[in-house]
Design an enzyme around this catalytic site. Structure first.
Site, PDB file in Angstrom:
ATOM      1  N   GLU A 137       0.875  -1.054  -0.021  1.00 19.63           N
ATOM      2  CA  GLU A 137      -0.017   0.144   0.121  1.00 19.63           C
ATOM      3  C   GLU A 137       0.811   1.164  -0.018  1.00 19.63           C
ATOM      4  O   GLU A 137       2.023   1.199   0.372  1.00 19.63           O
ATOM      5  CB  GLU A 137      -1.040  -0.112   1.234  1.00 19.63           C
ATOM      6  CG  GLU A 137      -2.051  -1.076   1.298  1.00 19.63           C
ATOM      7  CD  GLU A 137      -2.999  -0.730   0.026  1.00 19.63           C
ATOM      8  OE1 GLU A 137      -3.158   0.141  -0.298  1.00 19.63           O
ATOM      9  OE2 GLU A 137      -3.816  -1.902  -0.235  1.00 19.63           O
ATOM     10  N   TYR A 168       4.473  -3.722  -9.339  1.00 17.75           N
ATOM     11  CA  TYR A 168       3.172  -4.356  -9.607  1.00 17.75           C
ATOM     12  C   TYR A 168       3.262  -4.872 -10.929  1.00 17.75           C
ATOM     13  O   TYR A 168       2.378  -5.931 -11.163  1.00 17.75           O
ATOM     14  CB  TYR A 168       2.021  -3.288  -9.592  1.00 17.75           C
ATOM     15  CG  TYR A 168       1.597  -3.004  -8.192  1.00 17.75           C
ATOM     16  CD1 TYR A 168       2.060  -2.350  -7.072  1.00 17.75           C
ATOM     17  CD2 TYR A 168       0.489  -3.605  -7.744  1.00 17.75           C
ATOM     18  CE1 TYR A 168       1.813  -2.052  -6.032  1.00 17.75           C
ATOM     19  CE2 TYR A 168      -0.103  -3.350  -6.392  1.00 17.75           C
ATOM     20  CZ  TYR A 168       0.568  -2.603  -5.558  1.00 17.75           C
ATOM     21  OH  TYR A 168       0.031  -2.219  -4.233  1.00 17.75           O
ATOM     22  N   ASN A 195     -13.189   2.196  -4.104  1.00 14.72           N
ATOM     23  CA  ASN A 195     -12.715   2.977  -2.901  1.00 14.72           C
ATOM     24  C   ASN A 195     -12.965   4.487  -3.575  1.00 14.72           C
ATOM     25  O   ASN A 195     -12.021   5.066  -4.115  1.00 14.72           O
ATOM     26  CB  ASN A 195     -11.445   2.656  -2.537  1.00 14.72           C
ATOM     27  CG  ASN A 195     -11.042   3.594  -1.461  1.00 14.72           C
ATOM     28  OD1 ASN A 195     -11.896   4.107  -0.660  1.00 14.72           O
ATOM     29  ND2 ASN A 195      -9.538   3.507  -0.994  1.00 14.72           N
ATOM     30  N   ARG A 202      -7.988  11.728  -7.458  1.00 14.90           N
ATOM     31  CA  ARG A 202      -8.613  11.255  -8.683  1.00 14.90           C
ATOM     32  C   ARG A 202     -10.207  11.502  -8.640  1.00 14.90           C
ATOM     33  O   ARG A 202     -10.623  11.672  -9.773  1.00 14.90           O
ATOM     34  CB  ARG A 202      -8.402   9.744  -8.580  1.00 14.90           C
ATOM     35  CG  ARG A 202      -9.014   9.065  -7.766  1.00 14.90           C
ATOM     36  CD  ARG A 202      -8.664   7.491  -7.559  1.00 14.90           C
ATOM     37  NE  ARG A 202      -9.458   6.667  -6.532  1.00 14.90           N
ATOM     38  CZ  ARG A 202      -9.196   5.350  -6.585  1.00 14.90           C
ATOM     39  NH1 ARG A 202      -8.088   4.865  -6.846  1.00 14.90           N
ATOM     40  NH2 ARG A 202      -9.930   4.828  -5.330  1.00 14.90           N
ATOM     41  N   ASN A 246      -4.910   5.800  -6.077  1.00 10.01           N
ATOM     42  CA  ASN A 246      -5.583   6.288  -5.130  1.00 10.01           C
ATOM     43  C   ASN A 246      -4.914   7.282  -4.078  1.00 10.01           C
ATOM     44  O   ASN A 246      -5.398   8.184  -3.432  1.00 10.01           O
ATOM     45  CB  ASN A 246      -6.144   5.385  -4.027  1.00 10.01           C
ATOM     46  CG  ASN A 246      -5.099   4.350  -3.346  1.00 10.01           C
ATOM     47  OD1 ASN A 246      -3.975   4.898  -3.367  1.00 10.01           O
ATOM     48  ND2 ASN A 246      -5.251   3.204  -2.884  1.00 10.01           N
ATOM     49  N   GLU A 255      -1.645  -2.109 -10.343  1.00 15.23           N
ATOM     50  CA  GLU A 255      -2.053  -2.751 -11.497  1.00 15.23           C
ATOM     51  C   GLU A 255      -3.311  -1.995 -12.188  1.00 15.23           C
ATOM     52  O   GLU A 255      -3.546  -2.429 -13.382  1.00 15.23           O
ATOM     53  CB  GLU A 255      -2.911  -4.041 -10.842  1.00 15.23           C
ATOM     54  CG  GLU A 255      -4.109  -3.674  -9.986  1.00 15.23           C
ATOM     55  CD  GLU A 255      -3.872  -2.831  -8.578  1.00 15.23           C
ATOM     56  OE1 GLU A 255      -2.958  -3.042  -7.982  1.00 15.23           O
ATOM     57  OE2 GLU A 255      -5.009  -2.306  -8.360  1.00 15.23           O
ATOM     58  N   LYS A 256      -3.655  -0.968 -11.555  1.00 13.46           N
ATOM     59  CA  LYS A 256      -4.487   0.090 -12.337  1.00 13.46           C
ATOM     60  C   LYS A 256      -3.947   0.371 -13.500  1.00 13.46           C
ATOM     61  O   LYS A 256      -4.572   0.883 -14.566  1.00 13.46           O
ATOM     62  CB  LYS A 256      -4.750   1.246 -11.552  1.00 13.46           C
ATOM     63  CG  LYS A 256      -5.638   0.879 -10.146  1.00 13.46           C
ATOM     64  CD  LYS A 256      -5.655   2.128  -9.243  1.00 13.46           C
ATOM     65  CE  LYS A 256      -6.517   1.758  -8.147  1.00 13.46           C
ATOM     66  NZ  LYS A 256      -5.756   0.978  -7.159  1.00 13.46           N
TER      67      LYS A 256
END
Ligand SMILES: *[C@@H]1O[C@H](CO)[C@@H](O)[C@H](O)[C@H]1NC(C)=O
Ligand SMILES: *[C@@H]1O[C@H](CO)[C@@H](O)[C@H](O)[C@H]1NC(C)=O
Ligand SMILES: *[C@@H]1O[C@H](CO)[C@@H](O)[C@H](O)[C@H]1NC(C)=O
Length: 359
Positions: A137, A168, A195, A202, A246, A255-256
């Site tokens: 995180e 990632y 989330n 964002r 985020n 992974e986004k």
């Protein structure tokens, strides 16, 4: 045969067979032939005092033992995949806390450490043992635990200045010579998000963007959950995907980004600066929100690309020679940690973990 003949010949013979039988039985009771040793060295154990010590650890010093102390978020995973899936040899991964004293390393997942550290080992740390801190995180989403500042020997993180760096995903040469085929597109821009916090950078950006261009939104945040198995096909059906992190931190590229890249969708990124992204992926593989003065300018550019197929296809040039590899949570991280331990026996201590991560 007469009765005396039976007494003279058969009796000693029967007695002899009986004695020999007993001897053979005793022999097998005391000396187990080596073929009855349980399959493979990993399951076999020798009992010394009350501690179970794996057979291999005594006979084979080149085996590295890594103990997973806290399952990440309580999720268990396959501990036997290092050799078969990741081609990492010489690692024994265990979750058996009885092996604490002989483990070369102990793996701790940051989010799973209790605030008062009550779920960490209390026994003295063997002099050779390294404690590995693992966190995927960003600092903004990690509990602040100043008490762990001086506990660990190694960091395992997406950051490039971690001891064991595991991004990632990565861009690797594609072995196949087949041309990349663009999936069919029936949507312009998509975003899947679970989330939602209205003060996230964002969220603020999206609120402005969608006034100028339609965004197909999915996920918990929009009351439109989609099953995991449909994620890729939905993503692939969009020309662009909002790869909005985020929180914004150096190297925090998740992974986004890698998911849309791998399915053949152009990521529009919001995260660390473009320069940071370009350390990991080709500069012409993505669009950065910072490339535009405003969300309105970005919207206009995306509409331009929608009209101009050739310009759009320019974002897939990199696919001729490369493809995406995403990391396998958490089995791959664990094997990479063990591999690192096996190759780095030198002393190492982290004295300012919290400061380093938040700094
Ligand atoms: C010891 O372990 C290493 C690494 O797995 C292996 O290559 C080697 O063959 C093993 N040696 C013995 C004697 O089992
Ligand atoms: C591990 O080693 C410590 C001393 O370093 C000892 O007190 C403890 O009993 C050992 N534990 C086991 C399970 O062997
Ligand atoms: C690991 O870190 C601890 C705490 O700083 C230190 O006491 C220990 O000597 C280190 N061990 C190794 C093997 O580097």
């Amino acid at each position: 045969m007469s009765k005396t003949a039976v007494n003279k010949i058969l009796k000693p013979l029967l007695l002899g067979t009986f004695i020999f039988g007993c001897f053979v039985t005793l022999f097998f009771m005391y000396f187990k032939p080596s073929t009855s040793w349980p399959y493979g060295p990993i399951e076999s154990t020798i009992y010394t005092e009350q501690v179970k010590i794996p057979f291999f650890s005594r006979s084979n010093k080149s085996m590295t033992i890594l103990l997973v102390w806290l399952w990440p978020y309580g999720q268990t995973y396959d501990l036997t995949a290092c050799s078969s899936i990741f081609n990492i040899e010489g690692c024994f991964i265990t979750a058996d806390k009885n092996l604490y004293n002989i483990s070369d390393g102990i793996l701790f997942h940051h989010q799973s450490i209790a605030d008062d550290l009550s779920n960490l080992p209390t026994l003295q740390r063997p002099s050779f043992q390294k404690w590995i801190w693992m966190n995927f995180e960003s600092p903004s989403h990690s509990t602040n635990l100043p008490s762990i500042a001086k506990l660990f020997n190694l960091t395992l993180n997406y950051r490039q200045d971690a001891d064991i760096k595991v991004p990632y995903g990565s861009i690797i040469p594609s072995e196949t010579k087949e041309d990349f085929v663009l999936p069919k597109k029936d949507k312009l821009i998509c975003w899947i998000v679970s989330n939602w916090k209205k003060d996230h950078v964002r969220a603020k950006y999206y609120n402005k963007l969608h006034k100028h261009i339609e965004v197909h939104t999915y996920g918990r945040a929009f009351g439109k959950r989609i099953p995991d198995k449909d994620l890729n096909s939905i993503m692939a059906s969009c020309k662009f995907y909002l790869a909005f992190e985020n929180s914004i931190h150096k190297d925090y590229i998740t992974e986004k980004l890698y998911n849309p890249l791998s399915v053949g969708t152009v990521p529009v990124v919001l995260g660390p600066p473009r320069q940071n992204y370009e350390k990991f992926i080709q500069g012409d593989a993505f669009i950065h929100v910072d490339d535009f003065n405003s969300p309105k300018d970005l919207a206009e550019y995306l509409m331009l690309l929608d009209e101009n197929e050739e310009m759009y296809l320019g974002y897939f040039k990199w696919r001729r020679l490369f493809k995406v590899k995403t990391v396998h949570f958490w089995a791959e991280h664990t094997c990479l940690a063990c591999d690192y331990l096996s190759r780095h026996k030198e002393y190492r201590a982290i004295n300012d973990l919290d400061k380093w991560y938040r700094g």
